[in-house]
Structures are given as structure tokens and as C-alpha cells.
Design an enzyme around this catalytic site. Structure first.
Site, PDB file in Angstrom:
ATOM      1  N   ASP A 185       0.857  -1.181   0.000  1.00  0.00           N
ATOM      2  CA  ASP A 185       0.000   0.000   0.000  1.00  0.00           C
ATOM      3  C   ASP A 185       0.898   1.238   0.000  1.00  0.00           C
ATOM      4  O   ASP A 185       2.115   1.161   0.230  1.00  0.00           O
ATOM      5  CB  ASP A 185      -0.965  -0.027   1.198  1.00  0.00           C
ATOM      6  CG  ASP A 185      -2.174   0.888   0.978  1.00  0.00           C
ATOM      7  OD1 ASP A 185      -2.154   1.710   0.039  1.00  0.00           O
ATOM      8  OD2 ASP A 185      -3.148   0.791   1.755  1.00  0.00           O
TER       9      ASP A 185
HETATM   10  C1  BGC Z   1      -5.168   3.172   0.386  1.00  0.00           C
HETATM   11  C2  BGC Z   1      -5.388   2.100  -0.667  1.00  0.00           C
HETATM   12  C3  BGC Z   1      -5.376   2.691  -2.041  1.00  0.00           C
HETATM   13  C4  BGC Z   1      -4.070   3.441  -2.231  1.00  0.00           C
HETATM   14  C5  BGC Z   1      -3.932   4.047  -3.611  1.00  0.00           C
HETATM   15  C6  BGC Z   1      -3.972   4.042   0.058  1.00  0.00           C
HETATM   16  O1  BGC Z   1      -3.928   5.138   0.909  1.00  0.00           O
HETATM   17  O2  BGC Z   1      -4.998   2.566   1.649  1.00  0.00           O
HETATM   18  O3  BGC Z   1      -6.605   1.458  -0.423  1.00  0.00           O
HETATM   19  O4  BGC Z   1      -5.522   1.688  -2.999  1.00  0.00           O
HETATM   20  O5  BGC Z   1      -3.999   4.484  -1.279  1.00  0.00           O
HETATM   21  O6  BGC Z   1      -4.837   5.048  -3.834  1.00  0.00           O
END
Ligand code: BGC
Length: 765
Positions: free
Chosen positions: A284
Site C-alpha cells: 500500500d
Molecule cells: C489506500 C489504498 C489505495 C491506495 C492508492 C492508500 O492510501 O490505503 O486502499 O488503494 O492508497 O490510492
């Protein structure tokens, strides 16, 4: 044909390569493994590490630099770039890189892409896998038509704590329901063939247990027994993997003391070895950097090593792989085999997506680019309206306040009644607020000239400047919580005047979409004070009050339940939300949604999930006694239980019939039940089958959902439903984590919600 398509980029690549005069043999395009091996042999270490880098367009570096970096083979994939015209030059740059390896384009397509469907929690409320499949297919069609290859979805984190803002993004509290949805969405995103131009790869998230963060505080600690993990929280990820998800996004939280991103047990032992996952692990946003802040790595070098050792293939938005992996490999601290495995998975994903055969598979030809990306013709409004109608949950309806008469004069009030942006809900991908239908628009269109809608805002979402500042900070590029500058009392007075002129009040209240989002944990589940004051003033008029809730988590609704005449939970219902809600308010559509998560009476009661383990001193309703498990200062049990939702008609369930009372292993048991529509309207309901293992070697839950069926019945119609249960439905993870079905008695419970059930028993031999 395939070779021909690839030819330009092979030629380009070879023209720029050291082999300019002796081009390397063509790539074995029709043999996945051979292609990966051939590329791994030809790649430098720097090129390999470049493949492990997923950058965020917009925040990581200026666009001009991005093209240079891609052409230098230093980027493997991007996210947040969502048009063909933006993605094409990046793919061109990738094909100019020495080996011409295509990049892929990812995005958070969570509940729709250009057409926005209801938020995930609302989709789950439909209990309708066909409707959910429709939302997934349309999302894939629209996302791929914009040149996207992969979505960071489905998000299948089980949530039992509605304080967590991302409750909105998941499908609720039940492992079985969420697993069914997980499989459905993976299959529909990925289509018949992942290499089809209208398929996108699903990257299930957040692995694992993110929904169980302590206190509902985002990014927090998860500390959980292995039994609970296996029984309640892991099944949906497993269902997504079993359905063939190409990717897994790793969670930001810790899992029993180790951040998921550095957790070898989670990512290798469980995911790869036990579950056999062969796809791509993606970290992530910034998670590898965060290993330093978690305090499991003293420096970036260690963080990169821990992540690659744990099994993170693609690193999202941090540069530690790029900076540290070369040195780690050169010094022999990370074996090249680990890098090759990770690169192999990135290449494998690109292969599966069809990008080696045609790097422009989803980007298409410039001549075919849409003139206007947000053109109306690109939306799927009918599908959005149909799915949104299915996702609305009727919580109360006294004296048949609903449906409203078309001739009625309706006072439509509340800060969410005419808010375009809030209809979208959080994570609304490329959805455009102006293209949503607000409740005001929907109601006005529905009553037409027959009735009348008098609109008054009545209140701001909140008058608390600290909250407004925070919510607008979340959307830093475009503050979206807008304040009506009038004094609160003036707004309430206007709403009360509208109410007095009307036959009925419809009050659209709840949360702004940012209140149920990432990093939007709340300590209170109450309606903000400004909206509560509005409702109290409306109740005082004595006019019938219909509360239309818009929110992304269970709210504390005791007061609303007591004072409103009807309550409709609409969540954030997407592009066609206003029409869908009007359809239900005016009886064009009979509501059939059921809650996928229980609604607590207060924050103090959390958690209130229905499938809790049995107790030695359970609280028994109606017989409050001391020394049982209860709160003495409040009623016990959820205010609205899991599986609950009313209809404009009534249904009756018969006593379930079992095909036998003894079940031999390897055989099936049939449970049949008749359901009758005893009211005067056609309507749909959801028959829910729960099981309880009456005595186990470990404590077993009071009930667990095992089957459900949504069905539509005409007035007076009776239908026989049959469910088959087998040994595998009776299995659980025992104290040694063996997955077993133990002999003994089981109770089958059938109901139209999880609380009011009729039961029968049988024995597993
Ligand atoms: C979130 C994810 C997301 C990623 C990209 C992160 O802050 O936890 O769920 O896919 O950002 O946008």
C-alpha cells in the site's frame, strides 16, 4: 499477427539497444514462463528493480520526468492516471525503453469508474450478487475503456467497528456474505479472460485484517487470535484468491506485532504456501517507508530488505526499493533470486493482462479516443439506477408513511438533499459530481407536475469549524464541505416553514462523504448537532417525517427510530442515487435491501456483530439478570441487527423442513422452507440460513450465515426454497487450526434477518 503488433516496439527497442546491429531473438510471446525467463536473462539489475516500482501520477514526480524515468526502464507501473490520452505517451515511453517492456496502469476503481455505483457497503446491502456483478462488469468496461489495466479492488476487509471510516469501502461484518461478494467482483472485473480488452485485473485488499484496527482508528494495530483470523477475517481474501484475483494489496496495519508489509508468515506461509497464490503482491501507499516508523527497521535499507523478504513484489509510492535493492543485492544481503521472483510476478501480471501481445490493448488507437471523457454517452445510468434501488434499506415505516403519494406536497430538507458530491461517496474514481442526480432532482422529476417539492436546506452538515477544516483538508485539491453562511436558526426556521406547508417531510441527513473515508475515524456515531437540531424542530411540527439517511457507516439511530415515521438507509448511492431513492420513496420500487452490518445503539456498545462466540453468562433478552454479559445502562443487542430490512409488503416463512435429521459425511442435507408474500405489493426479500454448532471442541458462534437467496414474489405468492448443506459448511478452525467438522448436533436457523429465526436441528454423524 501478434508478432506484427509487437514488431514496432521490438524494432524501436533494438534500435536503441547495444544490440542495434544484432537484434536479440524475438521474445517467446506465446509462452508465459519462457517469456519471463528470457526477459529476466536480458534485464540488468537496475531494469529489474525498475519493474518493482509503482508510481503515483500527480504526487510522485512531474509528468515530464515520468516519461524519462519510464523510458529509462525505472518504472514498472503507474496509478492515478485515468485517460487514454494521458496513458498513451507513458506506454510509448515504456516501449522506447531498452527492452520495451510495457507498463500497466492502475487505479482505485472501487464502486464504479465514470458511472458511480453505490458505495461498497450499499452494494452489500442489496444481497444481490447479480446486481453486484453488474456493477463490477460496468466498472471494468469503463475503466478499461480509459486505458486502465488494474483496479485496487475489491476491498474485502471485514468490519465490526463502525468508527472506522473505511467501513464504507467494505462489504460489512459477515465472512460468508463478503466472501461471496469478493468472488463475484473478482470474476466480473477480470471477465472471461483477463487478456480481453474490457477486463481489468483485480487486486484484492487490504491483506490482511485491516478492518480490525484497534478502536476503529485507521492504520492502527491488529492483534487477533489465529482462530478468529481464520474463521472470520481471512475467508474473503481467500475467496478472492480462489476466484483468481491477479493481485493482492498488502495492508498498512500490523498483524500480531509485525506490519503486514514485512510479515513473512502472512505473505509467504499463508498466502503463497497455504493458499497457493501465484499473483502479484503490491504494497500500500508508502508502506515500505512506514516500516521505519513502525520501528521494525532502523533504516531504509533494512525496510527494503524486510519487504522483499516478506514477499512484496511491487512497491507503491516509495523509493526504497529503487534506492536500496541494488546495494542489497550487490552486497549479497538479498539474493538475486528474490528479486527475480518479484520481477517475474510483475512480468507475469503484464503477460496475463495481454500487454506483451498488445501494449495498447486497453489504451486503443488515438483516433478512437473519446472526444469528451465525461460524455453522457459513456455512462451506464440504467445499471446504476437499478443497482442503487436494490441497495436501499427500509429501517422503519410506521402507519405506512411510505410510499409517498405522488400528489403530496413534500418538504425536502437537509444538507444532503441537494448535494451532488456526497452522492458519489468516498473513493469515487473518475466520477463527476455534476453528473450525479441528487435527491432533490430525483424527487422533482418523480412527482413532476402532480405533486410539489418545497426545498429548504435546513442545516449545514456540521457547524463545527474543526470538522469542516479536517474534511476539507482530506480533499485538499477541492474543498467540498460547503457552508451556508446563514445563522443555523434561520435555516431551521425556513425548513419548518416548508414543513408546515407540506403534507410530509423528507429529511436527507447523515454524513458528508468525507466523514466515511480513509483516515476518517469517528468517536461518535451520532448525527452532527446541526442536523439533530433540524430534526428536532421538524418533529415538533407534528408533520409525518421521513428520514433519508446518507452515510457510510452505521450511525447511532435510537432517537431517529423513536421519532421518525419512516427511515430509509440510502448510504451514498452513486450517480443515479436521487432517482433510485425517489423510486423507493414513491413506491415505483419496493425496497429489499438488508443490512450487511449491525447498527449499535451507541459507541459504547461496539462491537455488536451478530456472529459472536457463545458465552457462559449470556444476556437473555426479556430476562435481565445480574451477572450476565450486558450493559446495565442501555438496552442490549444491536439497534438494527445484521440482515435486517423492511419492505412495503410482508413475508412469512414456514418452519424449515430437513431432508433428514442425521447427516453422514460426504452426503448432503436439504433444508427447505416456503416463503409467502402476505401483503398487497410485489416485493423481494432475502431468505437467510444460519447455522449453529451446538457443542464444539472450542467455543462456537451463536450463529453463522451459510446461505442466502434473494427472491421476488407477487402478492399472495408462495415459493419453496431449497438449500443444500454439506460437511464443508460445518467446518471450522479448531484449537490446532485444523479445519474440521465435528460430530454432534447443529441448529439450522432460517429468517429474514439474523435475529428473528425459526430453527430445526440435525446431527452430524
Ligand atoms: C489506500 C489504498 C489505495 C491506495 C492508492 C492508500 O492510501 O490505503 O486502499 O488503494 O492508497 O490510492
Amino acid at each position: 499477427m501478434m508478432i506484427k503488433r509487437l514488431l514496432p516496439f521490438v524494432l524501436l527497442a533494438s534500435a536503441m539497444s547495444p544490440y542495434a546491429f544484432a537484434a536479440p531473438p524475438a521474445l517467446p510471446l506465446d509462452d508465459r514462463q519462457a517469456l519471463i525467463e528470457t526477459l529476466l536473462e536480458r534485464m540488468t539489475l537496475a531494469e529489474k528493480i525498475g519493474q518493482l516500482r509503482l508510481i503515483s501520477i500527480g504526487s510522485d514526480m512531474p509528468r515530464e520526468r515520468i516519461a524519462e524515468e519510464i523510458a529509462a526502464g525505472r518504472i514498472g507501473a503507474t496509478f492515478n492516471s485515468v485517460t487514454r490520452t494521458d496513458n498513451r505517451p507513458m506506454q510509448d515511453a515504456a516501449l522506447r525503453s531498452r527492452l520495451g517492456i510495457p507498463i500497466f496502469f492502475a487505479y482505485d476503481v472501487i464502486h464504479g469508474h465514470r458511472t458511480i455505483f453505490p458505495i461498497s457497503l450499499a452494494l452489500a446491502s442489496s444481497w444481490d450478487l447479480e446486481a453486484i456483478a453488474l456493477s463490477g462488469r460496468v466498472s471494468a468496461i469503463e475503466a478499461s475503456a480509459d486505458g486502465l489495466d488494474l483496479t485496487f479492488a475489491p476491498m474485502v476487509d471485514i468490519t465490526r467497528d463502525p468508527r472506522w471510516g473505511r467501513t464504507s469501502e467494505g462489504f460489512g461484518e459477515d465472512p460468508y456474505l463478503v466472501s461471496q461478494i469478493a468472488g463475484t467482483l473478482v470474476r466480473t472485473y477480470q471477465g472471461q479472460r483477463l487478456s480481453a480488452s474490457d477486463s481489468v485485473m483485480a487486486s484484492v485488499k487490504h491483506f490482511a485484517l485491516y478492518g480490525a484496527v484497534e478502536g476503529g482508528r485507521d492504520y492502527n494495530v491488529v492483534d487477533m487470535s489465529p482462530q478468529r483470523m481464520h474463521q472470520d477475517y481471512l475467508p474473503p481474501y481467500r475467496a478472492a484468491v480462489d476466484a483468481g484475483a491477479g493481485g493482492v494489496m498488502v495492508a498498512l496495519n500490523t498483524v500480531n506485532g509485525m506490519p503486514a508489509s514485512a510479515n513473512r508468515w502472512l505473505l509467504r506461509d499463508l498466502l503463497r504456501d497455504d493458499w497457493g497464490f501465484r499473483g502479484l503482491n503490491i504494497s500500500d501507499h508508502g508502506a515500505i517507508d512506514e516500516l521505519l516508523r513502525h520501528g521494525v527497521a532502523p533504516d531504509g535499507r533494512t525496510a527494503a530488505r524486510l519487504a522483499i523478504e516478506a514477499g512484496i513484489d511491487l512497491s507503491m509510492h516509495d523509493s526504497l526499493y529503487l534506492q536500496e535493492l541494488p546495494g542489497l543485492v550487490e552486497r549479497g544481503e538479498v539474493p538475486i533470486e528474490l528479486i527475480d521472483q518479484a520481477v517475474g510476478r510483475v512480468l507475469g501480471a503484464k503477460y496475463d493482462l495481454g500487454l506483451f501481445h498488445d501494449p495498447y490493448l486497453r489504451i486503443g488507437k488515438a483516433a478512437d479516443d473519446p472526444v469528451e471523457v465525461n460524455a453522457e454517452s459513456r455512462l451506464h445510468r440504467d445499471a446504476a439506477r437499478q443497482v442503487a434501488r436494490d441497495s436501499l434499506v427500509l429501517l422503519e415505516n410506521r402507519q405506512q408513511t411510505l410510499p409517498l403519494r405522488k400528489e403530496a406536497t413534500i418538504a425536502l430538507v437537509g444538507p444532503l438533499a441537494d448535494s451532488h458530491v456526497d452522492m458519489l461517496g468516498s473513493w469515487s474514481a473518475a466520477g463527476v459530481a455534476a453528473q450525479t442526480v441528487t435527491l432533490r432532482q430525483g424527487l422533482e422529476a418523480a412527482v413532476g407536475a402532480t405533486g410539489q417539492v418545497i426545498h429548504a436546506r435546513g442545516a449545514n452538515v456540521t457547524d463545527d469549524p474543526r470538522l469542516i477544516e479536517y474534511l476539507n483538508f482530506l480533499n485538499w485539491d477541492r474543498p467540498e464541505v460547503t457552508q451556508d453562511p446563514r445563522p443555523p436558526q434561520a435555516m431551521i426556521d425556513e425548513a419548518v416553514r416548508a414543513a408546515r406547508e407540506a403534507d410530509v417531510i423528507v429529511a436527507a441527513v447523515g454524513e458528508s462523504r468525507g466523514m466515511s473515508h480513509e483516515s476518517s475515524s469517528r468517536t461518535s456515531l451520532a448525527l452532527p448537532a446541526s442536523q439533530q437540531a433540524l430534526l428536532e424542530a421538524l418533529v415538533a411540527t407534528g408533520k409525518p417525517l421521513v428520514v433519508v439517511l446518507m452515510n457510510g457507516r452505521p450511525l447511532q439511530l435510537g432517537w431517529v427510530k423513536e421519532h421518525a415515521d419512516a427511515v430509509l438507509e440510502t448510504w451514498f448511492s452513486g450517480t443515479e442515487g436521487g432517482h433510485a431513492i425517489a423510486d423507493v420513496l414513491l413506491g415505483e420500487h419496493n425496497p429489499s435491501g438488508k443490512l450487511p452490518i449491525s447498527f449499535p445503539r451507541s459507541v459504547g456498545q461496539i462491537p455488536t456483530y451478530y456472529n459472536h462466540p457463545r458465552l457462559g453468562r449470556p444476556y437473555v433478552e426479556g430476562r435481565p439478570g445480574n451477572y450476565t454479559s450486558q450493559y446495565f445502562d442501555e438496552s442490549n443487542g444491536a439497534l438494527y441487527p445484521f440482515g435486517y430490512g423492511l419492505s412495503y409488503t410482508k413475508f412469512e416463512l414456514s418452519k424449515p423442513q430437513l431432508s433428514g435429521h442425521k447427516l453422514k459425511r460426504g452426503q448432503n442435507l436439504e433444508v427447505s422452507v416456503t416463503v409467502k408474500n402476505t401483503g398487497e405489493r410485489a416485493g423481494a426479500t432475502v431468505v437467510q440460513l444460519y447455522l449453529q454448532d451446538l457443542v464444539g471442541s472450542s467455543v462456537r458462534p451463536v450463529k453463522e450465515l451459510k446461505r442466502f437467496e434473494k427472491l421476488m414474489l407477487e402478492p399472495g405468492e408462495t415459493r419453496l426454497i431449497r438449500f443444500e448443506l454439506g460437511e464443508s459448511d460445518l467446518k471450522f478452525h479448531d484449537a490446532k487450526l485444523d479445519y474440521v467438522a465435528e460430530p454432534g448436533e447443529f441448529e439450522v436457523q432460517l429468517g429474514l434477518d439474523s435475529r428473528a429465526v425459526i430453527s430445526e436441528r440435525f446431527e452430524l454423524l
